[in-house]
Design an enzyme around this catalytic site. Structure first.
Site, PDB file in Angstrom:
ATOM      1  N   ASP A 263       0.812  -1.209   0.000  1.00 33.65           N
ATOM      2  CA  ASP A 263       0.000   0.000   0.000  1.00 33.65           C
ATOM      3  C   ASP A 263       0.849   1.264   0.000  1.00 33.65           C
ATOM      4  O   ASP A 263       2.060   1.226   0.255  1.00 33.65           O
ATOM      5  CB  ASP A 263      -0.914   0.020   1.227  1.00 33.65           C
ATOM      6  CG  ASP A 263      -2.101  -0.921   1.089  1.00 33.65           C
ATOM      7  OD1 ASP A 263      -2.359  -1.391  -0.027  1.00 33.65           O
ATOM      8  OD2 ASP A 263      -2.767  -1.184   2.113  1.00 33.65           O
TER       9      ASP A 263
ATOM     10  N   LYS B 183      -3.688   3.344  -2.522  1.00 33.40           N
ATOM     11  CA  LYS B 183      -4.922   4.107  -2.713  1.00 33.40           C
ATOM     12  C   LYS B 183      -4.759   5.501  -2.133  1.00 33.40           C
ATOM     13  O   LYS B 183      -4.170   5.686  -1.079  1.00 33.40           O
ATOM     14  CB  LYS B 183      -6.102   3.422  -2.024  1.00 33.40           C
ATOM     15  CG  LYS B 183      -6.421   2.027  -2.519  1.00 33.40           C
ATOM     16  CD  LYS B 183      -7.618   1.470  -1.755  1.00 33.40           C
ATOM     17  CE  LYS B 183      -8.005   0.077  -2.234  1.00 33.40           C
ATOM     18  NZ  LYS B 183      -6.992  -0.918  -1.857  1.00 33.40           N
TER      19      LYS B 183
ATOM     20  N   MET C 124      -7.988   9.599   7.951  1.00 31.96           N
ATOM     21  CA  MET C 124      -8.442   9.990   6.604  1.00 31.96           C
ATOM     22  C   MET C 124      -9.526  11.057   6.652  1.00 31.96           C
ATOM     23  O   MET C 124     -10.515  11.003   5.929  1.00 31.96           O
ATOM     24  CB  MET C 124      -8.948   8.748   5.851  1.00 31.96           C
ATOM     25  CG  MET C 124      -7.908   7.646   5.698  1.00 31.96           C
ATOM     26  SD  MET C 124      -8.590   6.048   5.174  1.00 31.96           S
ATOM     27  CE  MET C 124      -9.342   5.459   6.708  1.00 31.96           C
TER      28      MET C 124
END
Length: 264
Positions: free
Chosen positions: A46, A68, A182
Site C-alpha cells: 500500500d 490508494k 483519513m
C-alpha cells in the site's frame, strides 16, 4: 478459520501473509512482521508503507504497488483480492503489506475472507495502528485517568453522496478522545457536526502529519481553529486528527524532555 491465529510456523510457498507495517518507523515493526517480510517472494503493498520498511524486503522480491488515495484507487479492491490468490496459487510466498494494522481501516478482513474462500492459507500479522503510535510519538496519550475515560477511532472518509453519517451524539463526552483517520478533506464537516452535537468549540485538537516519520509534523489548536490551521500549515494526507483534553496533558517542556518529541 483455522488458518488465522497465533502461529510460529514458517511462511510456506502458496500462502498469503497479511502483515501490518505500522505507521512508518521500521523500529515499530513486530518481530513476527519482520520475519514474514524477510521471507517474501512477492509483496503487494500500500501507499502508506514507508521506504524504510520496503528496504527490508529480500533483493529478489517482486514488488506490486496497489496504493490508494482518497477517491483515487490505483487498483480496485476486487483486483487486489484476486492478485493475492493468483500469486499464491503460483506457489509464491505472498506478502500483503499494509500500513498500520490490517484490521484497523485496512480492509484486511475483506482480503482474508476472499483468500480463505479460495482455498489459500492466510497468516494475519498485526501492526501498530497509527492512532496509538503517532499520538505517542507526538507526546499525546490517548487516555488519562483524570482526563479521558475512553477513546474512539473513526474513519473520516465521506460517502459517495458527500455525506459523513456518524453517530455524532455519542461523540460529545468531554472525557472521550476521538481520533479520525483519513479526515483532512472532510474536516469542516467533522468540526461542524461535533460542535452541533455538543462538543465545546474550545476542545483541544491536534493534527499529526506523517506520524513517526523523520519529517513528522504536529500542529495543536482547538476545534474552532483547526480548519484554519490545516490551511496555514499546509497539512495534507496522510494525517491524523486528534480531539480531546489529553492533548494538553503534557506541558511543552515535559514533551521536550520525553526525548522523542520536538515541539514546533
Amino acid at each position: 478459520m483455522k488458518n488465522i491465529g497465533i502461529n510460529k510456523q514458517a511462511f510456506i510457498a502458496g500462502e498469503v501473509a497479511l502483515v501490518g507495517a505500522g505507521p512508518g518507523d521500521a523500529d515499530l515493526l513486530t518481530i513476527q512482521a519482520f520475519r514474514f517480510i524477510k521471507q517474501a517472494d512477492i509483496v503487494i503493498y500500500d501507499r502508506l508503507v514507508s521506504d524504510e520498511i520496503m528496504a527490508l524486503l529480500p533483493s529478489a522480491c517482486e514488488k506490486i504497488y496497489v496504493g490508494k488515495k482518497q477517491a483515487e484507487h490505483r487498483v480496485p479492491q476486487d483486483a487486489i483480492n484476486q492478485l493475492l490468490v493468483d500469486h499464491a496459487k503460483l506457489g509464491k510466498k505472498v506478502l500483503r503489506l499494509k500500513g498500520g494494522d490490517p484490521f484497523v481501516f485496512g480492509r484486511g478482513s475483506e482480503e482474508a475472507i476472499f483468500i480463505l474462500a479460495h482455498g489459500v492459507a492466510c497468516h494475519i500479522v498485526p501492526g501498530m495502528t497509527a492512532a496509538s503510535a503517532c499520538t505517542s510519538y507526538a507526546g499525546i496519550p490517548l487516555t488519562h485517568r483524570q482526563v479521558s475515560r475512553s477513546c474512539t477511532f473513526i474513519t473520516g472518509n465521506v460517502q459517495d453522496n458527500g455525506a459523513l453519517d456518524l453517530p455524532w451524539h455519542t461523540l460529545n463526552d468531554a472525557q472521550q478522545t476521538i481520533v479520525f483517520y483519513m479526515g483532512i478533506k472532510s474536516l469542516p464537516i467533522i468540526i461542524e457536526q461535533l460542535i452541533n452535537a455538543g462538543r465545546d468549540k474550545n476542545t483541544p485538537a491536534a493534527l499529526i502529519r506523517k506520524g513517526t516519520h523523520a519529517d513528522q509534523q504536529v500542529v495543536k489548536g482547538t476545534l474552532s481553529n483547526l480548519v484554519a490551521l490545516v490551511k496555514s500549515h499546509k497539512i495534507k494526507p496522510p494525517s491524523l486528527i486528534v480531539i480531546g483534553n489529553v492533548i494538553d496533558v503534557f506541558s511543552t517542556q515535559q514533551m521536550t524532555n520525553l526525548g522523542y518529541f520536538s515541539p514546533n
